[in-house]
Design a protein around this motif. Sequence first.
Motif, mmCIF file in Angstrom:
data_model
loop_
_atom_site.group_PDB
_atom_site.id
_atom_site.type_symbol
_atom_site.label_atom_id
_atom_site.label_comp_id
_atom_site.label_asym_id
_atom_site.label_seq_id
_atom_site.Cartn_x
_atom_site.Cartn_y
_atom_site.Cartn_z
ATOM 1 N N THR A 13 0.835 -1.203 0.000
ATOM 2 C CA THR A 13 0.000 0.000 0.000
ATOM 3 C C THR A 13 0.869 1.252 0.000
ATOM 4 N N GLU A 14 0.395 2.274 -0.713
ATOM 5 C CA GLU A 14 0.998 3.607 -0.651
ATOM 6 C C GLU A 14 -0.124 4.612 -0.442
ATOM 7 N N SER A 15 0.159 5.644 0.348
ATOM 8 C CA SER A 15 -0.876 6.629 0.647
ATOM 9 C C SER A 15 -0.275 8.003 0.919
ATOM 10 N N PHE A 16 -1.003 9.033 0.508
ATOM 11 C CA PHE A 16 -0.678 10.414 0.857
ATOM 12 C C PHE A 16 -1.800 10.940 1.735
ATOM 13 N N LEU A 17 -1.430 11.594 2.826
ATOM 14 C CA LEU A 17 -2.401 12.188 3.737
ATOM 15 C C LEU A 17 -2.022 13.640 3.977
ATOM 16 N N THR A 18 -3.009 14.448 4.322
ATOM 17 C CA THR A 18 -2.755 15.820 4.730
ATOM 18 C C THR A 18 -3.135 15.946 6.196
ATOM 19 N N MET A 19 -2.170 16.377 6.993
ATOM 20 C CA MET A 19 -2.371 16.560 8.426
ATOM 21 C C MET A 19 -2.241 18.047 8.745
ATOM 22 N N VAL A 20 -3.041 18.526 9.691
ATOM 23 C CA VAL A 20 -3.003 19.927 10.091
ATOM 24 C C VAL A 20 -2.634 20.002 11.564
#
Length: 157
Positions: A108-115
Motif C-alpha cells: 500500500t501507498e498513501s498520501f495524507l494531509t495533516m493539520v
Amino acid sequence: MKSPLPVSYSKMEQTRLVLPPDTNHLDTIFGGKVLAYIDEIAALTAMKHSSCVVVTASIDSVDFMSSAKVGDALTLEASVTWTGRTSMEVFVQVSADDLLAGQKVMTTESFLTMVAVDQNGKPTEVPRLIPETEEEMRLYETATARKEHRKSRSTLR
C-alpha cells in the motif's frame, strides 16, 4: 517562526504482525485495518515534525497493490513530504514480509494531509521542510500538483 527541519527528523517506521482478527474470510488483512495503521503513523510523523497535536484533514490517495496475510509482518514507513503554513503532506508506504519464506512485497501507498492545531483546536504554524535525498526532492517538487488535485476534488462536490 519555527526553524526548518529535514525530512529525516520526523521519518518513522512501525512493524505490526497480521493476526487472525485483523483479516477477512480470505485470510488477508482488512483494508480498513491498514488505513487505521496508515492514519496513526501519519499522525505520529506529523506530530514529531510540528511538535503539535495534529488532525487528519484528508487521506488524499490510497493505492492497495497487494495484500498481506495472517503471519505477515507489516512494515509502515512514513515521512513528511511537504509543508504549508499549518498543514503537512505525509507519504506512507506499507510492505508485507513473509518472514518464514523471506519474501517482501509492497502492499500500500498513501498520501495524507495533516493539520497542526494548538490547545484551542485552531490551526497553528509548522516548520518548513528540508528535503535531503533525490526521492525526497522528487516528492517535495511534485507536492504542488497533488495539492492542486486535492483542491479540484473539493470543487466536484
